[in-house]
Scaffold this active site. Structure first.
Site, PDB file in Angstrom:
ATOM      1  N   LYS A  92      34.127  46.237  39.908  1.00  0.00           N
ATOM      2  CA  LYS A  92      34.130  45.041  40.777  1.00  0.00           C
ATOM      3  C   LYS A  92      35.441  44.272  40.676  1.00  0.00           C
ATOM      4  CE  LYS A  92      29.121  44.353  40.487  1.00  0.00           C
ATOM      5  NZ  LYS A  92      28.821  45.124  39.235  1.00  0.00           N
ATOM      6  N   ASP A  95      40.844  40.551  42.045  1.00  0.00           N
ATOM      7  CA  ASP A  95      42.083  39.774  41.899  1.00  0.00           C
ATOM      8  C   ASP A  95      43.068  40.133  43.021  1.00  0.00           C
ATOM      9  OD1 ASP A  95      44.098  38.136  40.675  1.00  0.00           O
ATOM     10  OD2 ASP A  95      43.183  38.562  38.727  1.00  0.00           O
TER      11      ASP A  95
END
Ligand code: 5BU
Length: 264
Positions: A92, A95
């Protein structure tokens, strides 16, 4: 197009991981992904070995292992080759593009070197897909966008989910589908993988919400069920995996015989 024609769907895909996964599903009659959330390497390898014949995908959280060492990855890849399943690291990513490139390629886990499949949140915008794609595309890897979640009160719905569908279409050579609770697009190129599946329980004390394979595959139109504790914590994980494989596949076959079941 019939839902069972995975080889037909594979022809529509340019991404090698999507093609491979669709062929595996058809050959093994499996739309089961096991979520191998265990803390020790030996447990992970044992789970991969015993559930291997029943699954199309093995999902890892590689960073929860207490005794990780790089040789685990070679062993895991060997088992995946032997039993023919895809390795999916549920990292997951969330950024900016530049940072996720390093998180995907570098560090202790070197995820891009072994995981066929990864996933990412779309919160940062499409730069996250571009960054991951720079690392993964040449290796034939695939990306799933987290478009919906299974946990109570999560914020992934409405226009956010629709934005994920839009981004998937824009980057459809690398994005091979979604983590979602239901089918989000009629485009047969995309795979829908759904966590929050349990045959006996309806949830856990920390907000997890479970549905049955029949609900997820038959009624919601998803492709693959992701099952963790339903298998991992069963007395006999091998037998449990086979029960979930049969339930997932039966729901798929039933929805094919009765396409109206797929309408929501
Ligand atoms: P469980 O034991 O079947 O509840 O495990 C579910 C797995 O799926 C676990 O590894 C979670 O990290 C993962 N998961 C989830 O449960 N719900 C989500 O919305 C997403 C991932 Br995204």
């Amino acid at each position: 197009m019939s839902r069972l024609c995975f080889s037909e769907r594979a022809k529509l895909c340019t991404n090698p991981t999507a093609k491979q996964l669709l062929h595996i599903m058809e050959n093994k009659k499996s739309n089961l992904c096991v979520a191998a959330d265990v803390l020790y390497q030996e447990e992970l390898l044992h789970l991969a070995e015993v559930t291997g014949p029943s699954i199309c995908v093995l999902k890892t959280h590689i960073d929860i292992l207490k005794d990780f060492s790089p040789d685990l990855l070679t062993k895991l890849q060997k088992i995946a080759d032997k039993h023919q399943f895809i390795l999916f690291e549920d990292r997951k990513f969330a950024d900016i593009g530049q940072t996720v490139k390093s998180q995907y390629h570098d560090g202790i886990y070197q995820i891009s070197s072994w995981a066929h499949l990864i996933n990412a949140h779309i919160l940062p915008g499409s730069g996250i897909i571009q960054g991951l794609q720079e690392v993964g595309m040449s290796r034939g890897r695939g990306l799933l966008l987290v478009a919906e979640m299974s946990s109570a009160g999560n914020l992934l719905h409405g226009s956010y989910t629709q934005a994920a569908v839009g981004m998937a279409h824009e980057y459809s050579d690398f994005v091979i589908g979604f983590i979602s609770q239901r089918k989000l697009t009629e485009n047969p190129k995309f795979l829908h993988l759904t966590p929050g599946v349990h045959i006996h329980n309806s949830g856990d004390p920390l907000g997890q919400q479970y549905n049955s394979p029949e609900q997820i595959i038959g009624k919601n139109g998803s492709d693959i069920i992701i099952v963790g504790r339903g298998i991992v914590q069963a007395k006999d994980p091998k037998a449990a995996a086979e029960i979930y494989r049969e339930a997932g596949w039966a729901a798929l076959e039933k929805s094919c015989r009765n396409p109206s079941l797929l309408q929501q």
